[in-house]
Design an enzyme around this catalytic site. Structure first.
Site, short mmCIF file in Angstrom:
data_model
loop_
_atom_site.label_atom_id
_atom_site.label_comp_id
_atom_site.label_asym_id
_atom_site.label_seq_id
_atom_site.Cartn_x
_atom_site.Cartn_y
_atom_site.Cartn_z
N GLU A 80 8.03 -32.93 -28.80
CA GLU A 80 8.74 -31.76 -28.26
C GLU A 80 10.20 -31.81 -28.67
O GLU A 80 11.02 -31.04 -28.17
CB GLU A 80 8.61 -31.69 -26.74
N CYS A 112 5.28 -33.39 -22.60
CA CYS A 112 4.84 -34.79 -22.71
C CYS A 112 3.33 -34.93 -22.82
O CYS A 112 2.83 -36.05 -22.96
CB CYS A 112 5.33 -35.58 -21.50
N HIS A 234 1.98 -41.20 -17.07
CA HIS A 234 3.16 -40.71 -17.78
C HIS A 234 4.36 -41.13 -16.93
O HIS A 234 4.38 -40.85 -15.72
CB HIS A 234 3.12 -39.19 -17.95
#
Ligand code: HMG
Length: 380
Positions: A80, A112, A234
């Protein structure tokens, strides 16, 4: 047929900033960063380093574990932090790794989450083409505006994974729980280099998405939470993963999975796979045959809970000493230097700074990024 991660490696910058230093200059309490957010340091990226150069470094290590890199016929670059809205960053990796021309290359974006999307696509591709190997690269450098609550969670890293049949590290299991919802919790308009975010909404939606996807995963797989031996989350900052873990699952290996991230900072698409590497490198017990759950979250938002089984003998595929060394070898950046690098006022591309890997961004000429091997005649 078993398909999954056959080789994995990561890379980050040669420079870091201590969060103690940031707290001092921002007149914040260091305890907030260290205990409240769970971070100690963050990688800082000089102008000669970008998502391509660190991706090349990670990829050369992952590809070195293969008997023949000509088996790679698909390269997916998840990011990104791209600097180009047209050309894929993956094409530079393809060139410097001298992969064969008969290979598809493209970039993938969804905050993400994108590396997980790439991994799942790669799994399906290998099931369809069992002789193929897929290179999945996740590379991100995260920037927030100075003096925002996001600033202490900046960072960056690249992870490269080879997806293949009979994988030597982790077999991906078939079931997933997925949740997509349109929400403005974190975004980066194309005219900005720093991400914007809603701090409370992002944390709320992350935890809500975890509940929904975990429930869907358990329902689809007919497994119980106790069937998971460990979960990698994450981890935009370590406290986020600790909160997630408290909500769902008593994971005795959690802290091992957060060691690298607490020193690197948020690496977005790479973050969850940095957690996997940190877990594998820093857990002395043999995790062979254990089931690992994964919670992947990308703001905006898409979330997925899935799982995999660690392969017997996986330790032979790892390089824990050199991974730790890479982090230890980073040079501490003085605060003024961090500020000048992040504001872009240090020389656009200069030989003043070292690169972590074999390739540097040497200049930007006519809006073209020019990369070169640091040692001429280098052959990866
Ligand atoms: P904040 O609003 O500054 O922090 O933002 P806070 O006031 O909520 O404090 C954080 C914690 O520190 C709290 O603990 C405080 O009590 C504690 P908690 O209630 O959470 O347990 N605290 C202290 N502890 C010890 N000593 C002290 C002290 N003071 C306070 N003196 C936030 C914090 C992490 C949200 C901020 O860094 C931020 O906005 N980050 C950016 C957005 C983000 O990372 N969101 C996470 C979920 S979204 C996501 O993961 C996706 C993402 O990776 C992007 C993508 O998908 O591409 C970001």
């Amino acid at each position: 047929m078993k398909v999954g991660i056959d080789s994995i490696a990561f890379s980050t910058s040669k420079y870091f900033l201590k969060l103690e230093t940031l707290a001092l200059h921002r007149r914040d309490d260091y305890e907030k960063y260290y205990i409240g957010i769970g971070q100690k340091q963050m990688s800082v990226f000089p102008p000669n380093e970008d998502i391509v150069t660190i991706a090349i470094d990670a990829t050369q290590k992952a590809v070195a574990m293969l008997p023949d890199k000509n088996d790679i016929d698909l390269l997916i670059f998840a990011t990104e932090s791209s600097f180009d809205l047209s050309k894929s960053a993956g094409i530079y990796v393809h060139r410097f790794l001298q992969l064969k021309e008969n290979c598809r290359v493209f970039d993938l974006k969804q905050a993400c989450y994108s590396a997980t999307a790439a991994l799942q696509l790669a799994k399906s591709y290998v099931k369809e083409n069992p002789r193929s190997k897929v290179l999945v690269v996740a590379s991100d450098i995260v920037k927030y505006l100075p003096n925002t609550s996001g600033e202490p969670t900046q960072g960056g890293a690249a992870v490269s994974m080879i997806v293949a049949k009979d994988p030597r590290i982790l077999t991906l299991e078939p079931h997933s729980g997925i949740h997509t919802t349109d929400i403005m919790d974190f975004w980066r308009p194309i005219y900005k280099s720093e991400a914007l975010f809603d701090n409370k909404l992002s944390v709320y939606n992350y935890l809500k998405s975890l509940n929904i996807t975990l429930e869907r995963y358990l329902e689809a797989s007919h497994l119980n939470i106790s069937d998971l031996d460990c979960v990698c989350y994450h981890a935009p900052f370590c406290k986020m993963a600790r909160k997630a873990n408290q909500q769902t699952f008593k994971n005795k290996f959690l802290e091992n999975s957060l060691i690298y991230g607490s020193l690197i900072g948020n690496s977005c698409s790479a973050s969850i796979y940095i957690c996997l590497l940190s877990l594998l490198d820093n857990t002395p017990e043999d995790l062979g045959e254990k089931r690992i759950g994964f919670f992947s979250y990308g703001s905006g938002s898409v979330a997925e809970f899935f799982s995999g089984i660690i392969s017997a003998g996986y330790k032979e595929m790892l390089a824990p000493e050199s991974n730790r060394q890479m982090i230890e070898d980073r040079r501490e950046t003085p605060f003024e230097e961090y500020e000048s690098i992040f504001s872009g006022t240090s020389a656009p591309v200069s030989r003043k700074y070292q690169n972590v890997g074999p390739v540097a961004l040497v200049k930007i000429e006519n809006d073209k990024r020019i990369y070169e091997f640091l040692c001429p005649n280098k052959n990866l």
